[in-house]
Design an enzyme around this catalytic site. Structure first.
Site, PDB file in Angstrom:
ATOM      1  N   ASP A   1      40.845  77.556  38.993  1.00 59.86           N
ATOM      2  CA  ASP A   1      39.660  76.688  39.010  1.00 59.86           C
ATOM      3  C   ASP A   1      39.704  75.687  37.859  1.00 59.86           C
ATOM      4  OD1 ASP A   1      39.124  78.493  36.997  1.00 59.86           O
ATOM      5  OD2 ASP A   1      37.144  79.083  37.727  1.00 59.86           O
TER       6      ASP A   1
ATOM      7  N   GLU B   1      43.829  85.910  28.498  1.00 61.11           N
ATOM      8  CA  GLU B   1      43.776  84.528  27.999  1.00 61.11           C
ATOM      9  C   GLU B   1      43.151  84.470  26.607  1.00 61.11           C
ATOM     10  OE1 GLU B   1      41.991  81.604  30.613  1.00 61.11           O
ATOM     11  OE2 GLU B   1      42.155  80.033  29.095  1.00 61.11           O
TER      12      GLU B   1
HETATM   13  O1  KIV Z   1      42.034  78.350  36.193  1.00 63.62           O
HETATM   14  C1  KIV Z   1      43.143  78.565  35.671  1.00 63.62           C
HETATM   15  O2  KIV Z   1      44.051  77.730  35.692  1.00 63.62           O
HETATM   16  C2  KIV Z   1      43.339  79.867  35.046  1.00 63.62           C
HETATM   17  C3  KIV Z   1      44.544  80.025  34.167  1.00 63.62           C
HETATM   18  C4  KIV Z   1      44.308  79.325  32.895  1.00 63.62           C
HETATM   19  C5  KIV Z   1      44.902  81.447  33.973  1.00 63.62           C
HETATM   20  O3  KIV Z   1      42.545  80.742  35.204  1.00 63.62           O
END
Ligand code: KIV
Length: 262
Positions: A41, A178
């Site tokens: 997202d 993260e």
């Molecule tokens: O939305 C995204 O790209 C993510 C990654 C940063 C893991 O959740």
């Protein structure tokens, strides 16, 4: 192509490679090269110029996931469940089922620790593969008052380990960690038997994920500390477009080579 089983078996092996993609064109360039493509997202920020991920909707995620699935036929694909689409079990099951029935994605990703374990369990018990996501969770940015690196003290590390264990117990096949201090991410990784995929979490996770527009240098607004730029995409494009504009204005394009001549 990776499967749930081979991903699970990769714990402690060669690190898993994960990259985001939002469209068929870029997905086709990443296809077969990486282990997993994540339709994150994060597209709401890098593709849609929004300040955070919160306004991404189910319809937006389904549209982009369908596109990625069209472009990448030989890669395991994960669709991020957007904010507000998995607040209770019934809603989560309805929306995650749409990912399976309306796209070719192999799994969904859900942000949240222990408090979201019951949601993950509902999905996995209904045959939907789930990737968890703990640590810095972008969907919590407004209630947390910003993006905050986690795992800076023992109490927080222990809380994150409990989150990871709850998600594993709920049946998730992998876990994104993260924005966590590297030594804490290592301890979290060692505390569970499913593979962990780090972003801004050091080198001791079972894999790494980066947002494509960050690592290829297309997102100019800012570059987070944890991003390594493998290309200066924005600069290359700006240079090419400047050349195109110059050529058209100077009548250097099209020349005979690019013209149908009888
Ligand atoms: O939305 C995204 O790209 C993510 C990654 C940063 C893991 O959740």
């Amino acid at each position: 192509m990776k499967t749930i089983t081979s991903i699970k078996n990769s714990k402690g092996q060669i690190p898993l490679t994960v990259i985001t993609a939002y469209d068929a064109l870029f997905a086709s360039l990443f296809d077969s090269k990486v282990d997993i493509i994540l339709v994150g997202d994060s597209l709401n920020m890098s593709f849609n110029a929004k300040p955070d991920t919160l306004s991404a909707t189910m319809e937006i995620m389904l549209y982009h996931t369908r596109a990625v699935c069209s472009g990448a036929k030989d890669t395991f694909i994960v669709c991020d469940m957007p904010f507000g689409t998995y607040t209770d079990e019934k809603m989560a099951l309805h929306n995650a089922s749409r990912v399976y029935t309306e796209t070719g994605a192999h799994a969904v990703k859900i942000e949240g620790g222990q408090s979201r374990a019951h949601i993950i369990q509902t999905l996995t018990q209904n045959s939907i593969a789930v990737m968890g996501h703990i640590g810095l969770m972008p969907q919590y940015v407004r209630c947390e008052g910003g993006y905050k690196v986690r795992g800076k003290n023992e109490a927080d590390i222990l809380a994150l380990i409990e989150d990871a264990k709850a998600i594993e117990k709920a049946g998730a096949f992998s876990l994104v960690i993260e924005g966590v201090v590297a030594s804490a991410a290592k301890r979290i990784s060692e505390s569970i038997s499913i593979p962990t995929i780090g972003i801004g979490a050091g080198k001791d996770t079972d894999g790494q994920v980066l947002v494509w527009s960050d690592m290829l240098g297309f997102f100019k607004a800012f570059t987070p500390k944890f991003v390594k730029k493998y290309l200066d995409g924005a600069e290359l494009i700006e240079h090419a477009v400047d050349n195109y504009v110059k050529d058209v204005q100077n009548r250097a394009f099209p020349c005979d080579e690019h013209t149908y001549i009888k």
